[in-house]
Write a protein that holds these residues in place. Structure first.
Motif, PDB file in Angstrom:
ATOM      1  N   CYS A 107      27.280  39.042  24.987  1.00  0.00           N
ATOM      2  CA  CYS A 107      27.302  38.525  26.408  1.00  0.00           C
ATOM      3  C   CYS A 107      27.601  39.810  27.353  1.00  0.00           C
ATOM      4  O   CYS A 107      27.656  39.358  28.598  1.00  0.00           O
ATOM      5  CB  CYS A 107      28.193  37.327  26.527  1.00  0.00           C
ATOM      6  N   ASN A 135      30.240  41.289  28.072  1.00  0.00           N
ATOM      7  CA  ASN A 135      31.645  40.937  28.628  1.00  0.00           C
ATOM      8  C   ASN A 135      32.388  42.168  28.252  1.00  0.00           C
ATOM      9  O   ASN A 135      32.419  42.504  27.145  1.00  0.00           O
ATOM     10  CB  ASN A 135      32.282  39.691  28.052  1.00  0.00           C
ATOM     11  N   CYS A 146      30.948  43.460  24.846  1.00  0.00           N
ATOM     12  CA  CYS A 146      30.506  42.605  23.545  1.00  0.00           C
ATOM     13  C   CYS A 146      28.940  42.782  23.736  1.00  0.00           C
ATOM     14  O   CYS A 146      28.121  42.709  24.885  1.00  0.00           O
ATOM     15  CB  CYS A 146      30.840  41.188  24.356  1.00  0.00           C
ATOM     16  N   CYS A 183      35.437  38.540  21.464  1.00  0.00           N
ATOM     17  CA  CYS A 183      35.235  38.538  23.001  1.00  0.00           C
ATOM     18  C   CYS A 183      35.586  37.448  23.737  1.00  0.00           C
ATOM     19  O   CYS A 183      35.789  36.406  23.144  1.00  0.00           O
ATOM     20  CB  CYS A 183      33.573  38.372  22.917  1.00  0.00           C
ATOM     21  N   CYS A 221      32.542  35.000  25.272  1.00  0.00           N
ATOM     22  CA  CYS A 221      31.576  34.152  24.262  1.00  0.00           C
ATOM     23  C   CYS A 221      32.313  33.700  22.815  1.00  0.00           C
ATOM     24  O   CYS A 221      31.857  33.105  22.013  1.00  0.00           O
ATOM     25  CB  CYS A 221      30.359  34.628  23.979  1.00  0.00           C
TER      26      CYS A 221
HETATM   27 ZN   LIG Z   1      30.855  37.790  24.383  1.00  0.00          ZN
END
Ligand SMILES: [Zn+2]
Length: 113
Positions: free
Chosen positions: A92, A94, A89, A73, A76
């Motif tokens: 988080c 993302n 992800c 990711c 994070c």
């Molecule tokens: Zn992440």
């Protein structure tokens, strides 16, 4: 018919390798397939027996090595397993990531003598 042309490509590559060597018989072929490579393993293993007929790998054992998808990711920086190319992800959520593995498609081993 994507997998049909891939199957033909595999046979071509091995035939070429075989002709440039002093080998007499191919026993086993191992093919790496990443789950994100877009190659359908079931479809490919269905096609291969038709394509290998009369080729140097007609009697060889063909094995598939499935490689799971992994990404890092960019949000994070966690590594996580990627089942689909558009997965986010799980930590988080993302979208932005770097794919570490899973897009491979190659002949990894040829056992012959
Ligand atoms: Zn992440």
């Amino acid at each position: 018919m994507h997998e049909l042309s891939i199957a033909m490509e595999i046979v071509d590559q091995i035939t070429e390798y075989f002709e440039n060597s002093k080998l007499k018989k191919v026993y086993e072929v191992e093919i790496d397939i990443g789950i994100l490579s877009g190659v359908d393993k079931d479809n490919l293993s269905f096609m291969l027996p038709f394509v290998v007929k009369g080729s140097v790998i007609e009697n060889a054992v063909i094995r598939f090595n499935i490689i799971k998808g992994m990404a890092n990711c960019l949000g994070c920086h966690s590594d996580f397993e990627l089942l689909e190319i558009y997965d986010v992800c799980p930590f988080c959520h993302n979208f932005e990531k770097q794919i570490i593995q899973g897009k491979e498609f190659k002949i990894s081993t040829i056992l012959a003598d």
